[in-house]
Design a protein around this motif. Structure first.
Motif, PDB file in Angstrom:
ATOM      1  N   ASP A  52      12.397  -0.182 -20.696  1.00  0.00           N
ATOM      2  CA  ASP A  52      13.773   0.104 -20.279  1.00  0.00           C
ATOM      3  C   ASP A  52      14.021   1.582 -19.952  1.00  0.00           C
ATOM      4  OD1 ASP A  52      13.764   1.111 -22.854  1.00  0.00           O
ATOM      5  OD2 ASP A  52      15.463  -0.078 -23.548  1.00  0.00           O
ATOM      6  N   GLU A  53      13.021   2.439 -20.126  1.00  0.00           N
ATOM      7  CA  GLU A  53      13.144   3.849 -19.762  1.00  0.00           C
ATOM      8  C   GLU A  53      12.787   4.084 -18.294  1.00  0.00           C
ATOM      9  OE1 GLU A  53      10.612   5.765 -22.627  1.00  0.00           O
ATOM     10  OE2 GLU A  53      12.178   5.743 -24.163  1.00  0.00           O
ATOM     11  N   PHE A  54      12.426   3.015 -17.584  1.00  0.00           N
ATOM     12  CA  PHE A  54      12.024   3.098 -16.186  1.00  0.00           C
ATOM     13  C   PHE A  54      12.851   2.154 -15.328  1.00  0.00           C
ATOM     14  CE2 PHE A  54       8.431   4.855 -18.307  1.00  0.00           C
ATOM     15  CZ  PHE A  54       7.863   5.736 -17.405  1.00  0.00           C
ATOM     16  N   GLU A  55      12.996   2.546 -14.090  1.00  0.00           N
ATOM     17  CA  GLU A  55      13.545   1.641 -13.084  1.00  0.00           C
ATOM     18  C   GLU A  55      12.350   1.175 -12.261  1.00  0.00           C
ATOM     19  OE1 GLU A  55      16.214   1.656  -9.035  1.00  0.00           O
ATOM     20  OE2 GLU A  55      16.525   3.265 -10.486  1.00  0.00           O
ATOM     21  N   LEU A  56      12.039  -0.107 -12.348  1.00  0.00           N
ATOM     22  CA  LEU A  56      10.907  -0.653 -11.605  1.00  0.00           C
ATOM     23  C   LEU A  56      11.363  -1.002 -10.198  1.00  0.00           C
ATOM     24  CD1 LEU A  56       9.410  -2.846 -14.433  1.00  0.00           C
ATOM     25  CD2 LEU A  56       8.634  -0.626 -13.651  1.00  0.00           C
ATOM     26  N   ILE A  57      10.613  -0.552  -9.217  1.00  0.00           N
ATOM     27  CA  ILE A  57      10.993  -0.712  -7.816  1.00  0.00           C
ATOM     28  C   ILE A  57      10.321  -1.941  -7.206  1.00  0.00           C
ATOM     29  CG2 ILE A  57      10.959   0.387  -5.543  1.00  0.00           C
ATOM     30  CD1 ILE A  57      10.878   3.094  -7.133  1.00  0.00           C
ATOM     31  N   ALA A  58       9.001  -2.006  -7.304  1.00  0.00           N
ATOM     32  CA  ALA A  58       8.250  -3.116  -6.716  1.00  0.00           C
ATOM     33  C   ALA A  58       6.848  -3.138  -7.294  1.00  0.00           C
ATOM     34  CB  ALA A  58       8.161  -2.961  -5.202  1.00  0.00           C
ATOM     35  N   ARG A  59       6.237  -4.297  -7.258  1.00  0.00           N
ATOM     36  CA  ARG A  59       4.856  -4.420  -7.718  1.00  0.00           C
ATOM     37  C   ARG A  59       3.933  -3.783  -6.683  1.00  0.00           C
ATOM     38  NH1 ARG A  59       1.694  -9.906  -9.644  1.00  0.00           N
ATOM     39  NH2 ARG A  59      -0.262  -8.838 -10.051  1.00  0.00           N
ATOM     40  N   VAL A  60       2.909  -3.084  -7.153  1.00  0.00           N
ATOM     41  CA  VAL A  60       1.914  -2.483  -6.272  1.00  0.00           C
ATOM     42  C   VAL A  60       0.977  -3.588  -5.827  1.00  0.00           C
ATOM     43  CG1 VAL A  60       0.002  -0.842  -6.117  1.00  0.00           C
ATOM     44  CG2 VAL A  60       2.074  -0.239  -7.403  1.00  0.00           C
ATOM     45  N   GLU A  61       0.798  -3.681  -4.534  1.00  0.00           N
ATOM     46  CA  GLU A  61      -0.082  -4.698  -3.975  1.00  0.00           C
ATOM     47  C   GLU A  61      -1.523  -4.207  -4.057  1.00  0.00           C
ATOM     48  OE1 GLU A  61      -0.743  -6.639   0.380  1.00  0.00           O
ATOM     49  OE2 GLU A  61       1.305  -6.246  -0.270  1.00  0.00           O
ATOM     50  N   PRO A  62      -2.413  -5.004  -4.643  1.00  0.00           N
ATOM     51  CA  PRO A  62      -3.825  -4.580  -4.729  1.00  0.00           C
ATOM     52  C   PRO A  62      -4.401  -4.325  -3.336  1.00  0.00           C
ATOM     53  CG  PRO A  62      -3.429  -6.503  -6.103  1.00  0.00           C
ATOM     54  CD  PRO A  62      -2.194  -6.293  -5.276  1.00  0.00           C
ATOM     55  N   PRO A  63      -5.211  -3.293  -3.173  1.00  0.00           N
ATOM     56  CA  PRO A  63      -5.742  -2.931  -1.856  1.00  0.00           C
ATOM     57  C   PRO A  63      -6.527  -4.054  -1.185  1.00  0.00           C
ATOM     58  CG  PRO A  63      -6.311  -1.260  -3.472  1.00  0.00           C
ATOM     59  CD  PRO A  63      -5.646  -2.382  -4.202  1.00  0.00           C
ATOM     60  N   GLU A  64      -7.319  -4.808  -1.944  1.00  0.00           N
ATOM     61  CA  GLU A  64      -8.135  -5.849  -1.323  1.00  0.00           C
ATOM     62  C   GLU A  64      -7.274  -6.916  -0.660  1.00  0.00           C
ATOM     63  OE1 GLU A  64      -7.803  -6.646  -5.725  1.00  0.00           O
ATOM     64  OE2 GLU A  64      -8.505  -4.970  -4.540  1.00  0.00           O
ATOM     65  N   GLU A  65      -6.120  -7.243  -1.223  1.00  0.00           N
ATOM     66  CA  GLU A  65      -5.232  -8.216  -0.595  1.00  0.00           C
ATOM     67  C   GLU A  65      -4.682  -7.650   0.707  1.00  0.00           C
ATOM     68  OE1 GLU A  65      -2.161  -9.649  -3.151  1.00  0.00           O
ATOM     69  OE2 GLU A  65      -3.570 -10.152  -4.756  1.00  0.00           O
ATOM     70  N   HIS A  66      -4.328  -6.377   0.703  1.00  0.00           N
ATOM     71  CA  HIS A  66      -3.785  -5.737   1.892  1.00  0.00           C
ATOM     72  C   HIS A  66      -4.840  -5.721   3.005  1.00  0.00           C
ATOM     73  CE1 HIS A  66      -1.144  -3.195   4.204  1.00  0.00           C
ATOM     74  NE2 HIS A  66      -2.110  -2.302   4.343  1.00  0.00           N
ATOM     75  N   LEU A  67      -6.075  -5.389   2.684  1.00  0.00           N
ATOM     76  CA  LEU A  67      -7.137  -5.332   3.685  1.00  0.00           C
ATOM     77  C   LEU A  67      -7.424  -6.710   4.265  1.00  0.00           C
ATOM     78  CD1 LEU A  67      -9.597  -2.823   1.986  1.00  0.00           C
ATOM     79  CD2 LEU A  67      -8.091  -2.401   3.940  1.00  0.00           C
ATOM     80  N   LEU A  68      -7.395  -7.748   3.429  1.00  0.00           N
ATOM     81  CA  LEU A  68      -7.641  -9.095   3.921  1.00  0.00           C
ATOM     82  C   LEU A  68      -6.553  -9.519   4.902  1.00  0.00           C
ATOM     83  CD1 LEU A  68      -8.873 -10.918   0.698  1.00  0.00           C
ATOM     84  CD2 LEU A  68     -10.214 -10.269   2.699  1.00  0.00           C
ATOM     85  N   ARG A  69      -5.308  -9.170   4.616  1.00  0.00           N
ATOM     86  CA  ARG A  69      -4.219  -9.509   5.529  1.00  0.00           C
ATOM     87  C   ARG A  69      -4.383  -8.780   6.847  1.00  0.00           C
ATOM     88  NH1 ARG A  69       0.455  -8.521   2.008  1.00  0.00           N
ATOM     89  NH2 ARG A  69      -0.165  -9.832   0.314  1.00  0.00           N
ATOM     90  N   GLN A  70      -4.782  -7.504   6.803  1.00  0.00           N
ATOM     91  CA  GLN A  70      -4.986  -6.745   8.036  1.00  0.00           C
ATOM     92  C   GLN A  70      -6.111  -7.362   8.863  1.00  0.00           C
ATOM     93  OE1 GLN A  70      -5.668  -2.684   6.869  1.00  0.00           O
ATOM     94  NE2 GLN A  70      -3.546  -2.137   7.227  1.00  0.00           N
ATOM     95  N   ALA A  71      -7.191  -7.751   8.201  1.00  0.00           N
ATOM     96  CA  ALA A  71      -8.317  -8.349   8.901  1.00  0.00           C
ATOM     97  C   ALA A  71      -7.903  -9.663   9.548  1.00  0.00           C
ATOM     98  CB  ALA A  71      -9.482  -8.570   7.946  1.00  0.00           C
TER      99      ALA A  71
END
Length: 83
Positions: A52-71
């Motif tokens: 509760d000491e943080f404001e969570l903005i968004a989950r970090v997307e793992p790089p391998e998932e991002h690269l697979l989508r780009q491919a």
């Protein structure tokens, strides 16, 4: 954020711990598997903080998932090639 994932990384800010700057934190279960014991650890630090000491903005997307989508997107465009 409604539900956190153990060991996942999130973009977050905290006036108390990061002077309001955006950073990446990891949901830690080091104190127990029950969500009531989870804390947040700033990446690169061994200190654990209350969620509760943080404001969570968004989950970090793992790089391998991002690269697979780009491919996959590259393969659907005419004339594209993957090196």
């Amino acid at each position: 954020m409604t539900s956190l994932v153990p060991d996942a990384f999130y973009w977050a800010t905290s006036d108390k711990h990061t002077n309001g700057q955006t950073t990446i934190v990891q949901v830690s279960t080091v104190f127990g598997g029950d969500p009531g014991y989870w804390t947040l650890a700033i990446v690169g630090s061994d200190q654990h903080h209350m969620i509760d000491e943080f404001e969570l903005i968004a989950r970090v997307e793992p790089p391998e998932e991002h690269l697979l989508r780009q491919a996959a997107a590259s393969e659907t465009r005419p004339g594209s090639s993957i090196a």
